[in-house]
Design an enzyme around this catalytic site. Sequence first.
Site, mmCIF file in Angstrom:
data_model
loop_
_atom_site.group_PDB
_atom_site.id
_atom_site.type_symbol
_atom_site.label_atom_id
_atom_site.label_comp_id
_atom_site.label_asym_id
_atom_site.label_seq_id
_atom_site.Cartn_x
_atom_site.Cartn_y
_atom_site.Cartn_z
ATOM 1 N N CYS A 238 0.856 -1.176 0.000
ATOM 2 C CA CYS A 238 0.000 0.000 0.000
ATOM 3 C C CYS A 238 0.895 1.230 0.000
ATOM 4 O O CYS A 238 1.489 1.566 1.022
ATOM 5 C CB CYS A 238 -0.923 -0.010 1.215
ATOM 6 S SG CYS A 238 -2.006 1.432 1.313
ATOM 7 N N GLU B 218 -4.501 0.386 -6.023
ATOM 8 C CA GLU B 218 -3.656 -0.732 -6.432
ATOM 9 C C GLU B 218 -3.778 -0.910 -7.943
ATOM 10 O O GLU B 218 -4.767 -0.491 -8.557
ATOM 11 C CB GLU B 218 -4.053 -2.024 -5.725
ATOM 12 C CG GLU B 218 -3.591 -2.138 -4.284
ATOM 13 C CD GLU B 218 -2.081 -2.225 -4.120
ATOM 14 O OE1 GLU B 218 -1.362 -2.208 -5.149
ATOM 15 O OE2 GLU B 218 -1.621 -2.311 -2.978
#
Length: 204
Positions: A2, A105
């Site tokens: 992340c 993502e």
Amino acid sequence: MCFHSKLTQKASSIEQRFNAKMRQAEHYQAMEAINGFSHPKTPVIIHKDQTHIDLFEWGLIPHWAKDDSIQNNTLNARMETLAEKASFKQILQQRCLVISEGFYEWQQIGPSVKQKRKYLIHKVDQGLFAFGGLYSLWQDPISGILRPSYTIVTTEAEGFMREIHNTKCRMPVILSQDHEALWLNQAPFEQFKHLPEGMAASAV
């Protein structure tokens, strides 16, 4: 992993959701795209003071570091190796909630690493949530300034996250609301491996 997140809600909305008062709210910046590699200050709640929200730098600087060059390597911390890594093994009890509205993502959709599709992972109701994090308090040896910082803990991806993060199959620890206090109050890390209900992904 992340490295890119989103937080656009007002400080007052964050305070209401987490039932805590934001210190230095005048320095809080709402952002559509937060790049961890720029080491921004974002809202966190630490285990020692759960009634306040503070602004810590993304990218953990261990207390023993000589400078802040380590930050690019400590945006995330793998749950499986926390007790082995020098940057994290001494701060396993220094837990925090990293407040967020979503994170980005990229799904690989072809043989080339450049063939990717971008997704925003968020709550179905578009509300706020928290990542499980660890924090550190580092004092700059030159300026003497205290710089609080954090890392987001990651685990093996599951559910739709395996389809999106389909190369390394990782995801951040995303806490359901009823697990936030458990994280701060030192429940075993293994309890937080799962993707909570109510999360969704949208192509952007």
